[in-house]
Design a protein around this motif. Structure first.
Motif, PDB file in Angstrom:
ATOM      1  N   LEU A 178       0.838  -1.249   0.005  1.00 41.21           N
ATOM      2  CA  LEU A 178       0.072   0.045   0.121  1.00 41.21           C
ATOM      3  C   LEU A 178       0.621   1.434   0.063  1.00 41.21           C
ATOM      4  N   ALA A 179       2.079   1.143   0.920  1.00 41.13           N
ATOM      5  CA  ALA A 179       2.860   2.234   0.832  1.00 41.13           C
ATOM      6  C   ALA A 179       3.448   2.526  -0.487  1.00 41.13           C
ATOM      7  N   LEU A 180       3.790   1.242  -1.044  1.00 35.59           N
ATOM      8  CA  LEU A 180       4.456   1.307  -2.399  1.00 35.59           C
ATOM      9  C   LEU A 180       3.522   2.248  -3.498  1.00 35.59           C
ATOM     10  N   PHE A 181       2.110   1.685  -3.363  1.00 39.99           N
ATOM     11  CA  PHE A 181       1.192   2.232  -4.215  1.00 39.99           C
ATOM     12  C   PHE A 181       1.300   3.524  -4.035  1.00 39.99           C
ATOM     13  N   VAL A 182       0.876   4.128  -2.898  1.00 43.24           N
ATOM     14  CA  VAL A 182       0.942   5.699  -2.594  1.00 43.24           C
ATOM     15  C   VAL A 182       2.018   6.191  -3.095  1.00 43.24           C
ATOM     16  N   ALA A 183       3.349   5.469  -2.908  1.00 45.72           N
ATOM     17  CA  ALA A 183       4.658   6.409  -3.271  1.00 45.72           C
ATOM     18  C   ALA A 183       4.713   6.499  -4.840  1.00 45.72           C
ATOM     19  N   ALA A 184       4.086   5.553  -5.445  1.00 43.61           N
ATOM     20  CA  ALA A 184       4.026   5.369  -6.779  1.00 43.61           C
ATOM     21  C   ALA A 184       2.907   6.801  -7.374  1.00 43.61           C
ATOM     22  N   VAL A 223       3.041  10.159   4.640  1.00 45.26           N
ATOM     23  CA  VAL A 223       1.383   9.994   4.049  1.00 45.26           C
ATOM     24  C   VAL A 223       1.239   8.469   3.856  1.00 45.26           C
ATOM     25  N   ALA A 224       2.219   7.796   3.185  1.00 40.34           N
ATOM     26  CA  ALA A 224       2.190   6.844   2.541  1.00 40.34           C
ATOM     27  C   ALA A 224       2.204   5.641   3.794  1.00 40.34           C
ATOM     28  N   VAL A 225       3.031   5.944   4.801  1.00 36.29           N
ATOM     29  CA  VAL A 225       3.182   4.989   6.170  1.00 36.29           C
ATOM     30  C   VAL A 225       1.962   5.028   6.799  1.00 36.29           C
ATOM     31  N   ALA A 226       1.636   6.222   6.972  1.00 38.13           N
ATOM     32  CA  ALA A 226       0.211   6.666   7.729  1.00 38.13           C
ATOM     33  C   ALA A 226      -0.958   5.824   7.157  1.00 38.13           C
ATOM     34  N   LEU A 227      -1.025   5.921   5.790  1.00 44.41           N
ATOM     35  CA  LEU A 227      -2.184   5.345   5.151  1.00 44.41           C
ATOM     36  C   LEU A 227      -1.930   3.939   5.321  1.00 44.41           C
ATOM     37  N   TYR A 228      -0.731   3.250   5.306  1.00 46.37           N
ATOM     38  CA  TYR A 228      -0.709   1.923   5.626  1.00 46.37           C
ATOM     39  C   TYR A 228      -0.993   1.422   6.811  1.00 46.37           C
TER      40      TYR A 228
END
Lengths: 284, 316, 309, 315
Positions: A133-139, A150-155
């Motif tokens: 999920l973090a990867l997805f957000v980072a992408a 943001v990515a880690v929080a979302l994860y």
């Protein structure tokens, strides 16, 4: 009155201080936090400036951890790396805890179709396992410190929703919640006075464990090049850079790895210890 | 004597201190006799049962002697003790809900018991199990053998456990509050069943309960426990017609009866086993207590043939 | 219908909305990116006319829901369009990589389960002893270990010092050893913790005491009566860990230059080859949902009580 | 009449999407009334619906249908329950689980006072709580302790103090002594009776223990599988039970007497599954007197004597 602790808090505190996991884990975490806070004062060199003529020096008296390919002091970068990890992990977990506790707690308390919808959304989010999920957000949002947060929080968010929801559902069924309705407590008061305080113990434990996991995730993203970008020193990124010199200069990836490992271990120990103290199971 | 317990003490170390769950208990049990052990919570009655069975947690410290079939149990090797358990001595626990393994069928459980202690085939095991399920009046024993515990009612589960514990015709059966989790009507059925089975088997019974009425219904003799000690032992007739210990008397006055009449509470509450009162443990709640009671621990002594009391204030 | 059949069907049907949600999110990825999707999906040097052509060809001018239906229709056929840069179709790149990652995860999972369950039982049988603490610490180390760092250490030991195994690449079974060991060790740590906790819990249950009260041999009590119950939650954890391995393989694959799905996705992110990113993430998430559904169904077979739920 | 309950029904519907749909008929048409200062004992085995009746009367559980009149007000119809909450209270079986473990006694007992605006300051609240604690036989110094620091009997006293705090007219006592030791149970029974004499509170005393019910009740109602089967004055129901179930229950009770024996089996079988109660009279499957009519036609609760109601074709 406010200053003196009641006996049960004191007992919990005493138990916590006697717990070895908490003592060791707490000491490690404290050292890590201090390292992060005091980085500008204790780092011997500027972590971003290097001397190319001193590139890839093995550990020596001048550079206890050696230097990297750009001739930057590895020790200083490890110290400053603590600051980066500290910011990323605590901020992202903090955001996730607040959002997760509110969404999960209310969802469980309100129930009905709202709970149904929240559960489905959480299920969908949790279908992106681990770092994905973090990867997805980072992408989507691209690399960078804020985006990693943001990515880690979302994860982390769906995990806290799920834990808080489970915990609150359990508490909701407790007789004292019904007893609270029987004496005429309002919904808001039941949520704030009965549900929340009794649901928090697993959240505290989990927040600690998720901090550990988040440090790893953030470092993983950086290791892949999708996280914190140079020149900000970050442990995962340092290890990624060092892969080219895997054989010739192992000190460049060993030291940040050790720092990362010990820090994560510290949070995990602390989390386990808190679990022993706050969620005591029957003794065998 | 089938069973002789002498000066038994059981203690645990806990965060709060040393818990003296059983503190000097002496009694014996004849063949084909039923001893009802009555006590409130924390009296040590369940610990007593577990120590006879050798099922105490490893952290427990046991002193004194337990002789069963002329062998000393407290010093016996675990493996030998295991061979006695389920074969020569068995126990039925209170909660039939949690006492049975949720992922195995009744047949599997009863078969395993048989094959553990007897040479024989699976068919023999199941046919004996079926026979005993019929003896405890389980309707449709074949179906029950293939059932999981959650598919049976509480009363049925307790019958299954009773069948399991009698199947190998043991010498001693301990029943630890076997009817406390059941409804009144089902409790009556189980007690009737036990009464009938008693005449069919050679076993002796120790029946542990907090309910005086249940003790009266099943016991030949009754032992009253308080805070880890036995305070009075006598035949059922004597203990209910002529109780001598102030605690027994108080208990009988405190329990409400369907025949009506007032209840008279015993003041105070059951003491903590970590730091029990000095001298006679009942003295802080006892109407007769004097200085001696708070200093000197009364021995359980014979005041009449077959009637034993631990009280300074009882003469005889 | 039997309770079990009902449960299985319900569990499968419940997975559908989750998968739909996943597909919507993955589909929307292109539209969540800053900028014009057609522009993003066009080669960098494309002219305006070419971009417009791509827009029409990929249906990006159609309403969103129609685009989603087309996307889903293709996805169900296993078609995800073409890679933007390599000229291959996405499927050509995706499935071999998927197979590699699956092989890696299954190996690691097998390794993790065996080691983890044994460790967990060993520790739970002697709680709070030195040996228990040793095992517990070891698993704590395992879950605290950055997987990519562990990979680097194993390379340093087995490839650089001992020269026993290749440090990267693929093709022979020998290439699988280090990556699956890396993933498996971390998996074993999680499984070990779960097994220990669950076993301790089960050992304190009354039915274990009952089994002992009837003199059943300790081996039967522990390895049959207790373990069967203790493994029920471990199965769930194992499902989650398998997902962790599929996704966590991203890092391991990068360390070992292993041509798996994770590496494909990461490289595609850098290359902005979005069809590959979409397809890769969709496939991992779908596998994860499928595994967890399978685990839940397995659960019902182990635990007769769950079927009623 | 302080409380009138008419044809109270509570069905729980569970299941739904691919789950077997089940209707649990916890309470299925129960009517009774209660005078001010009176104790009605509600007796039944597990699954008889006695606790559901108690909670539905307080609307802690929403009734499926039926009418509940309290002090002339329709409890089932009011939107704001707050004024009723002040006058109707409940004491649970397990005092530990009915108290918020993170609240001090001062808060547990004091909250009802604050919620209903009966005190204006913290000091006044603490004063009141201190008084209430002493009234139920505890030291007023326990104000700032937590529930887990007390014994079972003391906790039940605290629960009683909490119920007493808003000065209610009516308290549902749901097995209040079942979790207690015999010697302590007698203390609580005595306390409850003296509070009733002092304040004229009406009790709905729910219990499975006939002896306890006999001790505290003025009238007794017997429940079986969601229905009332018999209701009468306490002395009458114990000396002259008329319903075969009541008779069976009484015969199942064991008294601590020297000539006691295991009871004859008078009630065969077990209470029925409330998801699937028998047709006709719900007791017919266990009844020694049952005939064909009993398995077809449901008997009404009818008056057989002044104040004595029975639901049985054979009476």
């Amino acid at each position: 009155m406010l200053m003196e602790l009641d006996p049960s808090t004191r007992r919990t505190l005493r138990k916590a201080l006697r717990n070895r996991n908490i003592r060791v884990g707490g000491a490690i975490v404290a050292a890590f936090v201090l390292m992060g806070l005091l980085a500008p004062f204790i780092a011997p060199y500027d972590p971003t400036k290097g001397n190319l003529r001193e590139s890839l020096l093995p550990p020596c008296s001048k550079y206890p951890f050696g230097t990297d390919f750009a001739g930057r002091d590895v020790l200083s970068r490890v110290i400053w790396g603590a600051r980066t990890s500290l910011i990323v992990s605590t901020v992202s977990v903090f955001i996730a805890v607040i959002a997760g506790v509110l969404v999960g707690g209310l969802s469980a308390y309100v129930g009905g179709w709202i709970d149904e919808v929240v559960t489905r959304i959480v299920d969908v989010m949790l279908s992106f396992p681990d770092i994905l999920l973090a990867l997805f957000v980072a992408a989507i949002v691209g690399p960078g410190l804020e985006n990693v947060i943001v990515a880690v929080a979302l994860y982390n968010f769906p995990q806290f929703v799920r834990i808080m929801r489970g915990s609150a559902l359990q508490v909701k069924e407790m007789e004292y919640v019904e007893a609270a309705r029987a004496i005429g407590e309002s919904n808001a008061s039941i949520f704030a006075r009965y549900l929340l305080p009794n649901s928090l113990a697993p959240i505290v434990v989990h927040a600690t464990l998720r901090t550990a996991a988040s440090i790893l995730t953030a470092a993983g993203l950086s290791f892949l090049g999708l996280g914190v970008q140079p020149p900000i020193p970050e442990w995962g990124q340092m290890m990624s850079d060092a892969r080219t010199y895997l054989v010739t200069a192992p000190h460049v990836w060993i030291f940040p790895g050790v720092a990362l490992f010990i820090t994560v271990l510290g949070f995990n120990l602390l989390g386990d210890g808190l679990n022993d103290v706050l969620n005591p199971k029957m003794e065998v | 004597m089938l069973l002789t317990v002498d000066g038994l003490r059981v203690s645990y170390h806990t965060d709060e201190g040393i818990v003296r769950a059983v503190d000097g208990v002496t009694f014996s049990l004849d063949r084909r006799e039923t001893l009802a052990v009555v006590g409130e919570s924390g009296s040590g009655k369940s610990t007593l049962a577990l120590s006879v069975m050798g099922l105490l947690p490893k952290t427990a410290r046991v002193e004194g002697s337990i002789r069963f079939l002329d062998r000393e149990l407290t010093t016996m090797r675990e493996e030998e003790l295991r061979r006695l358990r389920g074969d020569r001595m068995t126990i039925v626990f209170q909660e039939p809900m949690t006492a049975l393994n949720p992922v195995f069928t009744i047949g599997r459980f009863m078969r395993d018991i048989y094959l553990t202690h007897r040479e024989g085939s699976e068919e023999e095991a199941l046919s004996l199990a079926r026979e005993w399920l019929s003896k405890v009046k389980v309707p449709g024993p074949d179906k029950v053998l293939n059932s999981y515990p959650h598919e049976l009612s509480g009363g049925m589960r307790q019958r299954v456990l009773i069948a399991s514990s009698l199947m190998l015709e043991p010498d001693l059966v301990i029943m630890d509050e076997p009817t406390s989790a059941l409804d009144v009507s089902v409790q009556a059925q189980i007690l009737r069943l036990i009464a009938e089975l008693k005449s069919q088997v050679e076993a002796s019974f120790i029946f542990i309960t907090h309910n005086l009425g249940v003790a009266a219904a099943v016991g030949d003799r009754v032992a009253v426990m308080y805070a880890g000690r036995m305070v009075e032992v006598a035949s059922k007739e004597e203990i209910f017609s002529d109780p001598m210990h102030p605690y027994t008397k108080g208990l009988l006055r405190a329990v409400p009866k369907v025949s009506g009449g007032e209840v008279e509470p015993i003041p105070g509450s059951v003491p903590s086993l970590v730091n029990p009162p000095s001298g006679c443990r009942f003295h802080p709640r006892c109407p007769l207590a004097d200085e001696r009671c708070s200093e000197e621990e009364p021995e359980l002594r014979k005041v009449r043939p077959g009637h034993w009391v631990a009280c300074h204030k009882v003469s005889g | 219908m039997s309770d079990l059949a009902r449960y299985v069907i319900r569990r499968i049907i419940l997975a559908i909305p989750t998968l739909l949600g996943v597909s919507v999110i993955v589909f929307l990825m292109i539209h969540m990116l800053p900028g014009d999707p057609a522009q993003l999906l066009a080669p960098p040097e494309a002219t305006i006319q070419e971009v417009e052509m791509i827009r029409r060809r990929l249906g990006l001018d159609k309403p969103l829901w129609e685009q989603y239906l087309i996307f889903m229709g293709n996805a169900l056929k296993g078609e995800f369009g073409k890679s933007l840069f390599t000229g291959h179709t996405v499927s050509e790149l995706l499935w071999p990589a998927y197979l590699n990652t699956l092989t890696l995860s299954v190996l690691a999972m097998g390794f993790g389960l065996v080691i983890g369950v044994l460790m967990g039982i060993y520790a739970a049988l002697r709680p709070n002893t030195v040996r228990d603490q040793a095992v517990t610490s070891l698993s704590l180390f395992g879950i605290s270990m950055p997987v990519f760092w562990l990979g680097l250490i194993l390379i340093e030991i087995f490839s650089v010092w001992l020269r026993l195994l290749p440090s990267g690449g693929s093709g022979t079974p020998r290439h699988l050893i280090l990556p699956s060991l890396t993933l498996g060790l971390v998996g074993a740590a999680y499984v070990g913790r779960a097994t220990r906790a669950s076993m301790l819990e089960v050992l304190s249950q009354e039915y274990v005491r009952t089994a002992r009260a009837y003199g059943l041999p300790e081996r039967l009590v522990i390895y049959v009566y207790a373990l069967r119950n203790a493994l029920i939650p471990v199965v769930t954890v194992a499902g989650l860990i398998f997902g962790y391995m599929m996704a966590g393989a991203v890092l391991t694959e990068t360390v070992f230059s292993f041509p798996g799905l994770g590496r494909l996705i990461v490289n595609a992110i850098f290359a902005r080859d979005y069809p590959i990113v979409q397809a890769g993430i969709l496939v991992v998430a779908t596998t994860f949902v499928a595994i967890n559904t399978a685990v839940d169904i397995l659960y019902a077979f182990i635990n007769p009580r769950i079927r009623l739920g | 009449m302080l409380l009138v309950v008419e044809d109270l029904v509570k069905h729980y519907v569970s299941g739904g999407f691919l789950r077997r749909k089940e209707v649990v008929r916890a309470v299925d048409g129960v009517s009774f009334s209660l005078n001010a200062g009176e104790t009605l004992g509600l007796v039944g085995e597990s699954g008889s619906g006695k606790t559901t009746v108690g909670k539905t009367v307080l609307r802690l559980v929403e009734p499926t249908s039926g009418r509940i009149l309290f002090d002339g007000r329709d409890v089932t119809a009011v939107r704001d329950l707050s004024p009723l909450r002040k006058e109707m209270q409940i004491v649970y079986q397990d005092p530990m689980s009915s108290m918020n473990p993170r609240m001090r006694i001062a808060d547990i007992v004091g909250r009802p006072l604050q919620i209903h605006g009966l005190v204006s300051s913290r000091r006044e609240r603490d004063e009141r709580v201190r008084y209430l604690l002493e009234r139920v036989g505890l030291s007023g110094d326990h104000l700032y302790r937590y529930p887990h620091e007390f014994s079972g009997g003391q906790r039940q006293r605290i629960a009683i103090a909490r119920a007493l705090a808003p000065d209610p007219k009516f308290i549902v006592l749901d097995e209040p002594t079942s979790a207690l030791d015999v010697s302590v149970q007698a203390q609580i029974l005595k306390l409850l009776r003296s509070l009733q004499e002092e304040r004229g509170i009406a009790y709905l005393f729910i219990s499975h223990d006939l002896a306890v019910v006999r001790n505290i009740s003025h009238r007794v109602a017997v429940m079986y599988a969601g229905k009332l089967v018999e209701m009468a004055d306490v002395d009458e129901i114990f000396s002259d039970p008329m319903h075969p179930y009541t008779k069976g229950l009484l015969a199942s009770v064991l008294e601590p007497s020297p000539d006691a024996e295991a009871p004859e089996e008078v009630l065969p079988g077990e209470p029925p599954d409330p998801r699937n109660p028998p047709e006709g009279c719900r007791f017919h499957s266990r009844c020694p007197l049952a005939d064909e009519r009993c398995s077809e036609e449901e008997p009404e609760l009818r008056k057989v004597r002044p104040g004595h109601w029975v639901a049985c074709h054979k009476v």
